[in-house]
Scaffold this active site. Structure first.
Site, short mmCIF file in Angstrom:
data_model
loop_
_atom_site.label_atom_id
_atom_site.label_comp_id
_atom_site.label_asym_id
_atom_site.label_seq_id
_atom_site.Cartn_x
_atom_site.Cartn_y
_atom_site.Cartn_z
N SER A 72 6.66 9.18 -15.31
CA SER A 72 6.78 9.07 -16.75
C SER A 72 5.93 7.57 -17.30
O SER A 72 5.47 7.02 -16.33
CB SER A 72 8.17 8.57 -16.94
OG SER A 72 8.26 7.97 -18.10
N TYR B 221 15.66 3.31 -15.53
CA TYR B 221 14.73 4.43 -15.36
C TYR B 221 13.20 4.20 -15.04
O TYR B 221 12.68 4.86 -14.16
CB TYR B 221 14.83 5.37 -16.86
CG TYR B 221 13.94 6.75 -16.76
CD1 TYR B 221 14.29 7.75 -16.33
CD2 TYR B 221 12.70 6.45 -17.58
CE1 TYR B 221 13.53 8.96 -16.29
CE2 TYR B 221 11.80 7.70 -17.66
CZ TYR B 221 12.42 8.87 -17.10
OH TYR B 221 11.62 10.16 -17.21
#
Length: 244
Positions: free
Chosen positions: A142, A156
């Site tokens: 990501s 995250y």
């Protein structure tokens, strides 16, 4: 373009980016092994495939469960004879993301799925790639794993930074054995994971950001690339967004 039938193992293949990658690689003529936690979703993905390279394999598996990953990889190697492309795509996030409210159990979940899950797959698949001295491993990380994001959240981001480090180290160690490793850092993608956002994403925004097919196109590029060429990292963001 590969001249022989290749096999790809894709995690998180029941929806979103994983499903898009499965469709793209199937269209290329690869055999695909679809791995995910929800068998019904995996079957729906399989129903959309041409399977021109042979029947797809569906395997329900939580990538955080090392024994389950080992069993699934053993089954794929037995049925398909090898794994040429490993796509570590399974990932998760939580709704309460700020460090002020992040529950330790949610931290553990993200680390277990996003980071340990990627390691479990690499650990299970690499020996067979080393034996054949070839293979491509793709970490779908990501943009939060490149530049820590408050939007994605501390847990995250930490898990995705770890996944990226795993992929980069893999490439540096295994390159001499003919194994390539790429970390893809997608910006915002229109997938079901958006439904877990603390603030809902408007439909107009969903249409403007990246779509699963865009990430699948990047994966296809990597698979088609001559094995003498290695792309360690690939950043892909929505055109409407600044790369910040």
């Amino acid at each position: 373009m590969a001249t022989k039938t290749q096999t790809a193992l894709i995690t998180g293949a029941g929806s979103g980016i994983g499903q898009g990658i499965a469709l793209a690689l199937d269209q290329m003529g690869l055999r695909v092994a679809l791995v995910g936690r929800d068998p019904a979703k995996l079957e729906r993905t399989r129903d959309q495939l041409t399977q021109k390279a042979g029947p797809a394999l569906v395997a329900a598996c939580d990538v955080a469960d090392r024994a389950s990953v080992d069993s699934v990889v053993e089954r794929i190697l037995k049925d398909f004879g090898g794994i040429d492309v490993l796509v570590c795509n399974a990932g998760t996030n939580v709704r309460n993301r700020s460090l002020e409210v992040l529950d330790p159990a949610d931290w553990d979940l993200m680390i277990a799925t996003n980071l340990t899950g990627a390691f479990n797959l690499v650990h299970a698949v690499l020996p067979s790639m080393r034996e054949r001295r070839e293979g491509l491993v793709i970490q779908v990380a990501s943009i939060s794993g490149k530049r820590a994001s408050v939007l994605g959240g501390g847990g995250y981001s930490a898990s995705k930074f770890g996944q990226a480090a795993l992929g980069i180290c893999l490439g540096r160690e295994e390159g001499p054995r003919g194994i390539r490793s790429t970390v893809i850092y997608p910006g915002e993608v229109n997938t079901p994971i958006l439904e877990g956002r603390p603030v809902p994403v408007a439909q107009e925004r969903k249409e403007a950001i990246l779509q699963p097919a865009d990430i699948a196109a990047a994966v296809r590029f990597l698979v088609e690339l001559n094995p003498r060429a290695h792309v360690p990292e690939l950043v892909i963001t929505p055109t409407v967004d600044d790369y910040f």
